[in-house]
Design a protein around this motif. Structure first.
Motif, PDB file in Angstrom:
ATOM      1  N   SER A   1       0.809  -1.218   0.000  1.00 38.22           N
ATOM      2  CA  SER A   1       0.000   0.000   0.000  1.00 38.22           C
ATOM      3  C   SER A   1       0.846   1.274   0.000  1.00 38.22           C
ATOM      4  O   SER A   1       0.376   2.334  -0.425  1.00 38.22           O
ATOM      5  CB  SER A   1      -0.919   0.016   1.224  1.00 38.22           C
ATOM      6  N   HIS A   2       2.087   1.165   0.472  1.00 36.61           N
ATOM      7  CA  HIS A   2       2.903   2.379   0.616  1.00 36.61           C
ATOM      8  C   HIS A   2       4.366   1.979   0.718  1.00 36.61           C
ATOM      9  O   HIS A   2       4.708   0.914   1.234  1.00 36.61           O
ATOM     10  CB  HIS A   2       2.482   3.156   1.866  1.00 36.61           C
ATOM     11  N   ALA A   3       5.234   2.835   0.180  1.00 31.66           N
ATOM     12  CA  ALA A   3       6.684   2.660   0.330  1.00 31.66           C
ATOM     13  C   ALA A   3       7.293   4.037   0.506  1.00 31.66           C
ATOM     14  O   ALA A   3       6.839   5.017  -0.109  1.00 31.66           O
ATOM     15  CB  ALA A   3       7.277   1.954  -0.879  1.00 31.66           C
ATOM     16  N   GLU A   4       8.303   4.124   1.345  1.00 30.59           N
ATOM     17  CA  GLU A   4       8.951   5.415   1.556  1.00 30.59           C
ATOM     18  C   GLU A   4      10.420   5.223   1.901  1.00 30.59           C
ATOM     19  O   GLU A   4      10.811   4.235   2.524  1.00 30.59           O
ATOM     20  CB  GLU A   4       8.254   6.197   2.671  1.00 30.59           C
ATOM     21  N   THR A   5      11.228   6.164   1.452  1.00 29.91           N
ATOM     22  CA  THR A   5      12.631   6.263   1.850  1.00 29.91           C
ATOM     23  C   THR A   5      12.869   7.680   2.338  1.00 29.91           C
ATOM     24  O   THR A   5      11.937   8.498   2.389  1.00 29.91           O
ATOM     25  CB  THR A   5      13.577   5.940   0.671  1.00 29.91           C
ATOM     26  N   THR A   6      14.104   7.998   2.658  1.00 37.15           N
ATOM     27  CA  THR A   6      14.413   9.343   3.137  1.00 37.15           C
ATOM     28  C   THR A   6      14.073  10.391   2.093  1.00 37.15           C
ATOM     29  O   THR A   6      13.626  11.494   2.428  1.00 37.15           O
ATOM     30  CB  THR A   6      15.906   9.435   3.495  1.00 37.15           C
ATOM     31  N   ASP A   7      14.245  10.044   0.823  1.00 31.50           N
ATOM     32  CA  ASP A   7      14.116  11.043  -0.239  1.00 31.50           C
ATOM     33  C   ASP A   7      12.786  11.024  -0.972  1.00 31.50           C
ATOM     34  O   ASP A   7      12.408  12.021  -1.593  1.00 31.50           O
ATOM     35  CB  ASP A   7      15.248  10.847  -1.266  1.00 31.50           C
ATOM     36  N   THR A   8      12.066   9.897  -0.957  1.00 36.19           N
ATOM     37  CA  THR A   8      10.879   9.818  -1.804  1.00 36.19           C
ATOM     38  C   THR A   8       9.903   8.806  -1.226  1.00 36.19           C
ATOM     39  O   THR A   8      10.165   8.161  -0.199  1.00 36.19           O
ATOM     40  CB  THR A   8      11.279   9.414  -3.242  1.00 36.19           C
TER      41      THR A   8
END
Length: 479
Positions: free
Chosen positions: A207-214
């Motif tokens: 449902s969701h993915a995140e890193t420091t930049d995006t």
């Protein structure tokens, strides 16, 4: 009434336990050998027997230990340090991540084959260098299972770098396990150079993915590139809002295709041997492409459409020319962009050999104008397929080419027709000149008009991505 139900329940459990003892293969070596060992995790007796027989056939010389659970497998792995771990992940194991994290430390050189009840065939490059696992979709035929086993154990001549091990455990391995187990939760990922990110799952869907930049699909692609990351499962709920939509197999397939197309890794050097055994005496196809993921993907979809095909591969132009000359296939699938020379030169070299000049070629490329120009120059290019393409589009044209050779036969190049002689043009006179005499002021004759190049095969069929109606399947990245 409640007492009667309780008694029946106890009897059912006792009978189930007794049958399990009678049917299941014992957790001890099924076969002995000197080449190495395999641990098979299979709780169903009939499947354990069938898979064990396949392992004996496709991995001769390897001893096989059959267990019923990951808990039993851990002891067998710590003792035997097997070359291959085969796990039937149907039903999924809830503690799979913790198990593989421990096994990565205790048996890092072990290779892993996951059998799963999901459409994993849509995931491109399941056997490529990135990641640790090879997935086999359930239900499966024993030939497909055997091909994967041979690839992993090196009983076929496959490049060593394609046989990854548990030390290469990556996001592309762990994410499918969470999806197959219908997890609702968060997967935290830490990599080198202080990089970190998260993937959120709801009912087994990403449902969701995140890193420091995006975040969103860009973040998922970034994490799929990370090598040997570390995984944690924090006890908190996934984010409420979705940044990624769609079924998880489609989401991962699109992300993996994108990662492959953007990869700057040098092309793999692969021995050009058949990826599958010919089980039905079918026709032969040679696939020439420098992208390993695409070679595996093309082999998978063609072999699924027609299991009798005998498929060979080559990773560059020279290897492809040599392979075609040796095999004399019924059809060649050729990429335009190759590391040593382009596909049109491959076509010309095959044309120059009388033994390969009549073998039809289907060219595949994202460089559509260059590919179209090659089809005009080379009469042995009978069709072109633009990347990215849907699997059904490729199956359609390959099936027609093999089923109706006359329609896709190599057409000889028509001899050029000599143009009628023309009278040399008189030089144009400038002001002050008179016919038959000049004052030294003449324009240079105009250059001759360029003549159109004679087509090599004007009947070549161009297949665009949308030319053949197909269900939504994962497009192959262009190259």
């Amino acid at each position: 009434m409640q007492l009667a139900l309780h008694v029946l329940t106890c009897l059912a459990h006792l009978l189930s336990s007794r049958l399990s003892t009678l049917i299941n293969v014992p957790a001890s070596p099924q076969s002995s050998g000197t080449a190495g060992s395999i641990v098979l995790v299979e709780e169903y007796g009939a499947l354990a027997v069938a898979i064990g027989s396949a392992l004996k056939k496709f991995a001769p010389g390897f001893s096989t230990h059959t267990v019923r659970s990951l808990a039993e497998a851990e002891g067998a792995i710590n003792t035997a340090k097997p070359d291959l771990l085969v796990i039937d992940f149907d039903p999924p194991a809830a503690n799979a991540l913790e198990f593989f994290t421990r096994m990565k430390s205790s048996a890092p050189a072990t290779r892993v084959l996951i059998i799963a009840a999901a459409p994993l065939g849509t995931l491109p490059g399941a056997a490529t260098a990135a990641g640790a696992f090879v997935f086999v979709e359930k239900p499966f035929d024993l030939t497909s299972l055997g091909a994967a086993v041979e690839s992993l154990l090196g009983t076929r001549a496959v490049a060593q770098q394609t046989r990854r091990t548990l030390r290469d455990l990556a996001v592309r391995d762990v994410a499918p396990l969470h999806c197959l187990a219908a997890v609702t939760g968060v997967l935290k990922i830490d990599a080198s150079e202080g990089r970190s990110g998260e993937i959120h799952f709801v009912g087994g869907q990403i449902s969701h993915a995140e890193t420091t930049d995006t975040d969103g699909p860009d973040a998922l692609c970034e994490m799929l590139r990370w090598r040997s990351p570390r995984f944690k499962q924090p006890k908190r709920k996934p984010r409420a809002g979705k940044t990624i939509q769609g079924n998880w197999t489609t989401v991962l397939a699109e992300a993996l295709s994108r990662v492959a197309s953007e990869s700057s890794m040098p092309p793999a050097v692969e021995a050009v041997t058949p990826l599958r055994k010919n089980i039905g005496g079918g026709k032969k196809v040679v696939v020439i492409d420098d992208t390993e993921m695409l070679r595996v993907f093309v082999e998978d979809i063609l072999a699924t459409a027609d299991p009798t095909l005998e498929i060979f591969t080559a990773a560059d132009g020279q290897a492809g020319v040599d392979r075609v000359a040796t095999i004399k296939p019924d059809l060649v699938l050729l990429d335009f962009s190759l590391p040593d020379f382009n596909g049109d030169e491959v076509s010309q070299r095959l044309l120059g050999n009388p033994e390969t000049a009549t073998i039809p070629i289907i060219m595949m490329s994202g460089h559509v104008p260059e590919m179209a120009a090659s089809a005009l120059r080379c009469e042995n290019i009978v069709a072109t397929v633009a990347k990215p393409f849907l699997s059904n589009a490729l199956i359609e044209v390959v099936t027609k080419a093999l089923a109706d050779p006359a329609q896709f036969a190599v057409r000889p190049l028509a001899p050029p027709t000599a143009p009628p002689p023309s009278k040399p043009a008189e030089p144009e006179l400038l002001a002050g000149d008179t016919p038959g005499r000049s004052n030294g002021h003449r324009r240079s004759p105009a250059p001759p008009e360029p003549q159109p190049e004679l087509p090599g095969n004007p009947a070549a069929i161009a297949v665009a991505p949308a030319a053949v109606p197909a269900p939504p399947t994962a497009p192959v990245a262009s190259s």
